[in-house]
Design a protein around this motif. Structure first.
Motif, mmCIF file in Angstrom:
data_model
loop_
_atom_site.group_PDB
_atom_site.id
_atom_site.type_symbol
_atom_site.label_atom_id
_atom_site.label_comp_id
_atom_site.label_asym_id
_atom_site.label_seq_id
_atom_site.Cartn_x
_atom_site.Cartn_y
_atom_site.Cartn_z
ATOM 1 N N SER A 45 3.006 -7.581 8.501
ATOM 2 C CA SER A 45 2.141 -8.200 7.495
ATOM 3 C C SER A 45 0.890 -7.385 7.200
ATOM 4 O O SER A 45 0.271 -7.547 6.139
ATOM 5 N N THR A 46 0.505 -6.484 8.124
ATOM 6 C CA THR A 46 -0.664 -5.623 7.889
ATOM 7 C C THR A 46 -0.267 -4.187 7.550
ATOM 8 O O THR A 46 -1.129 -3.319 7.456
ATOM 9 N N TYR A 47 1.037 -3.933 7.365
ATOM 10 C CA TYR A 47 1.531 -2.581 7.060
ATOM 11 C C TYR A 47 0.996 -1.570 8.085
ATOM 12 O O TYR A 47 0.495 -0.502 7.733
ATOM 13 N N PHE A 48 1.131 -1.940 9.351
ATOM 14 C CA PHE A 48 0.622 -1.141 10.461
ATOM 15 C C PHE A 48 1.137 0.297 10.376
ATOM 16 O O PHE A 48 2.347 0.527 10.259
ATOM 17 N N PRO A 49 0.247 1.307 10.436
ATOM 18 C CA PRO A 49 0.652 2.692 10.156
ATOM 19 C C PRO A 49 1.220 3.444 11.354
ATOM 20 O O PRO A 49 0.894 4.610 11.581
ATOM 21 N N ALA A 50 2.074 2.794 12.156
ATOM 22 C CA ALA A 50 2.818 3.533 13.172
ATOM 23 C C ALA A 50 3.751 4.513 12.460
ATOM 24 O O ALA A 50 4.129 4.289 11.302
ATOM 25 N N LEU A 107 7.632 0.945 4.031
ATOM 26 C CA LEU A 107 6.683 -0.016 3.465
ATOM 27 C C LEU A 107 7.405 -1.112 2.689
ATOM 28 O O LEU A 107 7.009 -2.285 2.730
ATOM 29 N N LEU A 108 8.485 -0.756 1.986
ATOM 30 C CA LEU A 108 9.271 -1.771 1.272
ATOM 31 C C LEU A 108 9.860 -2.764 2.263
ATOM 32 O O LEU A 108 9.832 -3.979 2.031
ATOM 33 N N TRP A 109 10.392 -2.272 3.376
ATOM 34 C CA TRP A 109 10.926 -3.188 4.391
ATOM 35 C C TRP A 109 9.839 -4.057 4.992
ATOM 36 O O TRP A 109 10.056 -5.244 5.251
ATOM 37 N N MET A 110 8.654 -3.499 5.221
ATOM 38 C CA MET A 110 7.555 -4.314 5.728
ATOM 39 C C MET A 110 7.260 -5.461 4.764
ATOM 40 O O MET A 110 7.008 -6.597 5.189
ATOM 41 N N ASP A 111 7.306 -5.186 3.479
ATOM 42 C CA ASP A 111 7.087 -6.223 2.484
ATOM 43 C C ASP A 111 8.230 -7.239 2.490
ATOM 44 O O ASP A 111 8.006 -8.453 2.470
ATOM 45 N N LEU A 159 -6.842 -2.688 16.663
ATOM 46 C CA LEU A 159 -7.850 -1.940 15.918
ATOM 47 C C LEU A 159 -7.548 -1.953 14.425
ATOM 48 O O LEU A 159 -8.451 -2.150 13.592
ATOM 49 N N HIS A 160 -6.271 -1.782 14.071
ATOM 50 C CA HIS A 160 -5.881 -1.808 12.656
ATOM 51 C C HIS A 160 -6.191 -3.168 12.038
ATOM 52 O O HIS A 160 -6.741 -3.240 10.925
ATOM 53 N N VAL A 161 -5.852 -4.241 12.742
ATOM 54 C CA VAL A 161 -6.149 -5.583 12.238
ATOM 55 C C VAL A 161 -7.651 -5.747 12.000
ATOM 56 O O VAL A 161 -8.082 -6.287 10.977
ATOM 57 N N ALA A 162 -8.461 -5.259 12.931
ATOM 58 C CA ALA A 162 -9.909 -5.374 12.784
ATOM 59 C C ALA A 162 -10.435 -4.555 11.609
ATOM 60 O O ALA A 162 -11.362 -4.977 10.903
ATOM 61 N N PRO A 219 0.825 -1.225 0.000
ATOM 62 C CA PRO A 219 0.000 0.000 0.000
ATOM 63 C C PRO A 219 0.855 1.270 0.000
ATOM 64 O O PRO A 219 0.871 2.043 0.952
ATOM 65 N N TRP A 220 1.569 1.501 -1.112
ATOM 66 C CA TRP A 220 2.450 2.661 -1.220
ATOM 67 C C TRP A 220 1.686 3.939 -0.906
ATOM 68 O O TRP A 220 0.553 4.117 -1.345
ATOM 69 N N GLY A 221 2.314 4.815 -0.133
ATOM 70 C CA GLY A 221 1.703 6.104 0.158
ATOM 71 C C GLY A 221 0.659 6.085 1.246
ATOM 72 O O GLY A 221 0.074 7.130 1.542
#
Length: 210
Positions: free
Chosen positions: A78-83, A151-155, A38-41, A9-11
């Protein structure tokens, strides 16, 4: 140069209020974990799915120390958590859990091994990503921001193709679980029909604009 993977999810925006490890107090760790639950849900598109409920329950039992547990890190990646990760902040967390984490040298970042990757800052901003494998070098992509490097590292650091997804399965073994799985799916559907989850779906859909 390849096109960036559309399954990343770039950006996607970060949420500035989420605390980052190392946490200053158990309360900060709990805020991180609650935000991750909450993000997972929210990213789950089930009613909810049983898998999302199980992950939420597993996260509830994690530690409250200064550092992330492996379960929390895996769920966040794995969920690209937006911290509000910076490259340095995420690299420090990955260094505690992975053999070949991002390492900074002279303003550039290097990670993984065969292939390994280098992120070089661009004068106009962002990063050029180069891969090195068995003597060959290739510019993989250009990223626009620090957030996209995160995000690239998360992937790169979350686990793809875990069992049983993408595996060749033994049909008799698969069929042996079918009756039990059907019973659990029926029970989960009954739970999903209860008022507390109907209310959750209404709140989720309102928040997401669905």
């Amino acid at each position: 140069m390849r096109t960036p993977d559309p399954s990343v999810p770039w950006g996607r925006p970060a949420v500035a209020s989420i605390p980052l490890p190392p946490f200053a107090s158990p309360a900060h760790h709990q805020r991180f974990t609650r935000a991750l639950q909450l993000h997972v849900a929210l990213v789950d598109d089930g009613a909810p799915s049983l898998a999302a409920k199980v992950l939420g329950e597993a996260l509830a039992g994690q530690g409250q120390g200064a550092d992330l547990t492996r379960t929390e890190l895996d769920a966040a990646l794995s969920t690209y958590f937006p911290a509000p990760w910076t490259p340095a902040a995420l690299a420090a967390v990955l260094a505690a859990h992975d053999r070949f984490p991002p390492r900074e040298q002279g303003g550039r970042w290097n990670w993984h091994y065969d292939p390994d990757f280098t992120a070089t800052p661009r004068e106009e901003g962002g990063w050029e990503i180069e891969s090195h494998e068995r003597g060959s070098r290739r510019v993989e992509m250009v990223l626009e921001s620090h957030d996209d490097l995160v995000l690239l590292w998360m992937d790169h650091f979350h686990k793809h193709f875990l069992y049983p997804y993408g595996w060749r399965l033994d049909e008799p073994e698969l069929n042996a679980f079918a009756a039990a799985a059907k019973a659990v799916r029926t029970a989960h559907a009954a739970d999903a029909a209860k008022p507390y989850l109907r209310n959750w779906r209404t709140e989720r859909e309102a928040a997401l604009g669905d």
